[in-house]
Motif scaffolding. Sequence first.
Motif, PDB file in Angstrom:
ATOM      1  N   LEU A 206       0.829  -1.201   0.000  1.00  0.00           N
ATOM      2  CA  LEU A 206       0.000   0.000   0.000  1.00  0.00           C
ATOM      3  C   LEU A 206       0.863   1.249   0.000  1.00  0.00           C
ATOM      4  CD1 LEU A 206      -2.760  -0.916   2.627  1.00  0.00           C
ATOM      5  CD2 LEU A 206      -2.789  -1.273   0.148  1.00  0.00           C
ATOM      6  N   THR A 207       0.343   2.325  -0.550  1.00  0.00           N
ATOM      7  CA  THR A 207       1.048   3.605  -0.496  1.00  0.00           C
ATOM      8  C   THR A 207       0.985   4.179   0.913  1.00  0.00           C
ATOM      9  OG1 THR A 207      -0.908   4.921  -1.003  1.00  0.00           O
ATOM     10  CG2 THR A 207       0.378   4.076  -2.881  1.00  0.00           C
ATOM     11  N   ALA A 208       1.770   5.232   1.137  1.00  0.00           N
ATOM     12  CA  ALA A 208       1.739   5.904   2.437  1.00  0.00           C
ATOM     13  C   ALA A 208       0.328   6.369   2.767  1.00  0.00           C
ATOM     14  CB  ALA A 208       2.706   7.084   2.432  1.00  0.00           C
ATOM     15  N   ALA A 209      -0.346   6.989   1.804  1.00  0.00           N
ATOM     16  CA  ALA A 209      -1.711   7.468   2.038  1.00  0.00           C
ATOM     17  C   ALA A 209      -2.658   6.318   2.354  1.00  0.00           C
ATOM     18  CB  ALA A 209      -2.202   8.254   0.828  1.00  0.00           C
ATOM     19  N   GLU A 210      -2.509   5.214   1.657  1.00  0.00           N
ATOM     20  CA  GLU A 210      -3.379   4.061   1.902  1.00  0.00           C
ATOM     21  C   GLU A 210      -3.110   3.447   3.267  1.00  0.00           C
ATOM     22  OE1 GLU A 210      -3.949   2.655  -2.773  1.00  0.00           O
ATOM     23  OE2 GLU A 210      -2.276   1.894  -1.571  1.00  0.00           O
ATOM     24  N   ASN A 211      -1.855   3.435   3.696  1.00  0.00           N
ATOM     25  CA  ASN A 211      -1.535   2.944   5.039  1.00  0.00           C
ATOM     26  C   ASN A 211      -2.173   3.821   6.106  1.00  0.00           C
ATOM     27  OD1 ASN A 211       0.481   0.580   5.576  1.00  0.00           O
ATOM     28  ND2 ASN A 211       1.202   1.517   3.661  1.00  0.00           N
ATOM     29  N   VAL A 212      -2.127   5.126   5.911  1.00  0.00           N
ATOM     30  CA  VAL A 212      -2.758   6.038   6.875  1.00  0.00           C
ATOM     31  C   VAL A 212      -4.265   5.811   6.894  1.00  0.00           C
ATOM     32  CG1 VAL A 212      -3.192   8.455   7.462  1.00  0.00           C
ATOM     33  CG2 VAL A 212      -0.921   7.734   6.672  1.00  0.00           C
ATOM     34  N   ALA A 213      -4.850   5.648   5.723  1.00  0.00           N
ATOM     35  CA  ALA A 213      -6.295   5.440   5.640  1.00  0.00           C
ATOM     36  C   ALA A 213      -6.731   4.171   6.355  1.00  0.00           C
ATOM     37  CB  ALA A 213      -6.727   5.395   4.181  1.00  0.00           C
ATOM     38  N   MET A 214      -5.869   3.150   6.378  1.00  0.00           N
ATOM     39  CA  MET A 214      -6.210   1.899   7.053  1.00  0.00           C
ATOM     40  C   MET A 214      -6.507   2.131   8.536  1.00  0.00           C
ATOM     41  SD  MET A 214      -6.290  -0.853   5.146  1.00  0.00           S
ATOM     42  CE  MET A 214      -5.949  -2.182   6.305  1.00  0.00           C
ATOM     43  N   GLY A 215      -5.817   3.068   9.139  1.00  0.00           N
ATOM     44  CA  GLY A 215      -6.035   3.353  10.545  1.00  0.00           C
ATOM     45  C   GLY A 215      -7.378   3.997  10.841  1.00  0.00           C
ATOM     46  N   LEU A 216      -8.052   4.475   9.789  1.00  0.00           N
ATOM     47  CA  LEU A 216      -9.347   5.140   9.963  1.00  0.00           C
ATOM     48  C   LEU A 216     -10.525   4.196   9.740  1.00  0.00           C
ATOM     49  CD1 LEU A 216      -8.558   8.492   8.116  1.00  0.00           C
ATOM     50  CD2 LEU A 216      -8.708   8.117  10.590  1.00  0.00           C
ATOM     51  N   GLU A 217     -10.253   2.972   9.317  1.00  0.00           N
ATOM     52  CA  GLU A 217     -11.329   2.032   9.002  1.00  0.00           C
ATOM     53  C   GLU A 217     -12.342   1.871  10.138  1.00  0.00           C
ATOM     54  OE1 GLU A 217     -12.207   0.435   6.227  1.00  0.00           O
ATOM     55  OE2 GLU A 217     -10.658   1.488   5.105  1.00  0.00           O
ATOM     56  N   PRO A 218     -11.913   1.748  11.415  1.00  0.00           N
ATOM     57  CA  PRO A 218     -12.893   1.547  12.484  1.00  0.00           C
ATOM     58  C   PRO A 218     -13.848   2.723  12.697  1.00  0.00           C
ATOM     59  CG  PRO A 218     -10.696   0.904  13.207  1.00  0.00           C
ATOM     60  CD  PRO A 218     -10.532   1.648  11.922  1.00  0.00           C
ATOM     61  N   LEU A 219     -13.510   3.892  12.160  1.00  0.00           N
ATOM     62  CA  LEU A 219     -14.336   5.078  12.404  1.00  0.00           C
ATOM     63  C   LEU A 219     -15.517   5.198  11.453  1.00  0.00           C
ATOM     64  CD1 LEU A 219     -11.616   7.786  13.177  1.00  0.00           C
ATOM     65  CD2 LEU A 219     -12.691   6.127  14.704  1.00  0.00           C
ATOM     66  N   GLY A 220     -15.502   4.460  10.359  1.00  0.00           N
ATOM     67  CA  GLY A 220     -16.626   4.485   9.427  1.00  0.00           C
ATOM     68  C   GLY A 220     -16.852   5.829   8.773  1.00  0.00           C
ATOM     69  N   LEU A 221     -15.780   6.532   8.437  1.00  0.00           N
ATOM     70  CA  LEU A 221     -15.895   7.859   7.832  1.00  0.00           C
ATOM     71  C   LEU A 221     -16.281   7.749   6.360  1.00  0.00           C
ATOM     72  CD1 LEU A 221     -12.592   9.388   9.245  1.00  0.00           C
ATOM     73  CD2 LEU A 221     -14.891   9.607  10.217  1.00  0.00           C
ATOM     74  N   ASP A 222     -16.939   8.792   5.848  1.00  0.00           N
ATOM     75  CA  ASP A 222     -17.189   8.796   4.409  1.00  0.00           C
ATOM     76  C   ASP A 222     -15.878   9.122   3.696  1.00  0.00           C
ATOM     77  OD1 ASP A 222     -16.839  11.676   4.108  1.00  0.00           O
ATOM     78  OD2 ASP A 222     -18.863  11.927   4.878  1.00  0.00           O
ATOM     79  N   ARG A 223     -15.851   8.893   2.399  1.00  0.00           N
ATOM     80  CA  ARG A 223     -14.595   8.995   1.660  1.00  0.00           C
ATOM     81  C   ARG A 223     -13.999  10.395   1.716  1.00  0.00           C
ATOM     82  NH1 ARG A 223     -13.332   6.741  -4.476  1.00  0.00           N
ATOM     83  NH2 ARG A 223     -11.165   7.438  -4.523  1.00  0.00           N
ATOM     84  N   ALA A 224     -14.829  11.415   1.622  1.00  0.00           N
ATOM     85  CA  ALA A 224     -14.313  12.787   1.621  1.00  0.00           C
ATOM     86  C   ALA A 224     -13.633  13.110   2.945  1.00  0.00           C
ATOM     87  CB  ALA A 224     -15.447  13.774   1.347  1.00  0.00           C
ATOM     88  N   GLU A 225     -14.265  12.730   4.057  1.00  0.00           N
ATOM     89  CA  GLU A 225     -13.682  12.994   5.372  1.00  0.00           C
ATOM     90  C   GLU A 225     -12.417  12.177   5.567  1.00  0.00           C
ATOM     91  OE1 GLU A 225     -13.095  14.395   9.298  1.00  0.00           O
ATOM     92  OE2 GLU A 225     -14.175  15.169   7.558  1.00  0.00           O
ATOM     93  N   ARG A 226     -12.450  10.915   5.126  1.00  0.00           N
ATOM     94  CA  ARG A 226     -11.266  10.063   5.248  1.00  0.00           C
ATOM     95  C   ARG A 226     -10.092  10.654   4.482  1.00  0.00           C
ATOM     96  NH1 ARG A 226     -11.802   5.047   1.801  1.00  0.00           N
ATOM     97  NH2 ARG A 226     -11.072   6.618   0.301  1.00  0.00           N
ATOM     98  N   ASP A 227     -10.327  11.047   3.230  1.00  0.00           N
ATOM     99  CA  ASP A 227      -9.250  11.593   2.409  1.00  0.00           C
ATOM    100  C   ASP A 227      -8.706  12.895   2.997  1.00  0.00           C
ATOM    101  OD1 ASP A 227      -9.623   9.459   0.720  1.00  0.00           O
ATOM    102  OD2 ASP A 227     -10.612  10.608  -0.873  1.00  0.00           O
ATOM    103  N   ALA A 228      -9.590  13.711   3.566  1.00  0.00           N
ATOM    104  CA  ALA A 228      -9.157  14.969   4.175  1.00  0.00           C
ATOM    105  C   ALA A 228      -8.271  14.710   5.392  1.00  0.00           C
ATOM    106  CB  ALA A 228     -10.377  15.806   4.574  1.00  0.00           C
ATOM    107  N   ARG A 229      -8.648  13.719   6.176  1.00  0.00           N
ATOM    108  CA  ARG A 229      -7.844  13.400   7.364  1.00  0.00           C
ATOM    109  C   ARG A 229      -6.492  12.812   6.975  1.00  0.00           C
ATOM    110  NH1 ARG A 229     -11.002  11.422  12.697  1.00  0.00           N
ATOM    111  NH2 ARG A 229     -12.850  12.732  12.561  1.00  0.00           N
ATOM    112  N   VAL A 230      -6.475  11.978   5.953  1.00  0.00           N
ATOM    113  CA  VAL A 230      -5.210  11.404   5.490  1.00  0.00           C
ATOM    114  C   VAL A 230      -4.276  12.522   5.020  1.00  0.00           C
ATOM    115  CG1 VAL A 230      -4.136  10.001   3.690  1.00  0.00           C
ATOM    116  CG2 VAL A 230      -6.158   9.143   4.910  1.00  0.00           C
ATOM    117  N   ALA A 231      -4.782  13.429   4.206  1.00  0.00           N
ATOM    118  CA  ALA A 231      -3.959  14.524   3.693  1.00  0.00           C
ATOM    119  C   ALA A 231      -3.448  15.410   4.824  1.00  0.00           C
ATOM    120  CB  ALA A 231      -4.770  15.350   2.689  1.00  0.00           C
TER     121      ALA A 231
END
Length: 241
Positions: A116-141
């Motif tokens: 996985l890319t760095a961004a995808e690895n960070v996004a993995m940590g957000l899986e339990p929160l059930g965020l929508d894609r826009a919020e997830r991507d904003a938090r990763v960035a």
Amino acid sequence: MTIIDQTATDASTAPALPAYRLAGVTKTYTQKGRVVHALKGVDVEIGTGDFVTIQGPTGGGKSTLLQLLGALDVPTSGHVLIGETDLAAASPAQLASLRAREIGFVFQSFNLIPTLTAAENVAMGLEPLGLDRAERDARVADALARVGLSERGDHRPGELSGGQQQRVAIARAIAKRPRVLLADEPTGNLDEQMRDEILTALEHLNAEGLTLVVVTHDSAVATRARRRLRLDRGAIHDITR
């Protein structure tokens, strides 16, 4: 879940609760038929926004204490409070929620998924929160920017230095916007230059208000903290100079 009673005050003037309060904490377990007293009556308070390091010999209780602070275990007796919540009285579901939302973890091993890319690895940590894609991507960035890796989000771990990989691990931990960040030997696999790079990143996060608790054997790491604790034979001592 037990809540400590607070005297009613105006929210705008009430002092911030400590990040942690430990009172009379013991932890006993059996290992190969032998009773081990890992923690013995620990009383300590860690302030919100503090930067604390924990040192001590192997077997002195550091890992046990970190597991309690991370809601990965509960004490044999005593109370471990994060904010108003008594972890000793929390249900397994409540502990899982705290770990997912309130507590970030960083370890000596980066624990990144190599495909996985760095961004995808960070996004993995957000899986339990059930965020929508826009919020997830904003938090990763945002998380990658806070550790200085905005330009590296599309790189896989094998394309990054050790220090950069650890910064990705930190970004993964802070993307959930936790109350505290617990780090277990976060610079143990790094050379001196990369160690200082990680410490600087952690100090910047602390300056933004994040509470840091770092277990380390490295005195060069410990002396950068605002407060130093030592655990030896299950007893805790404040050795801040």
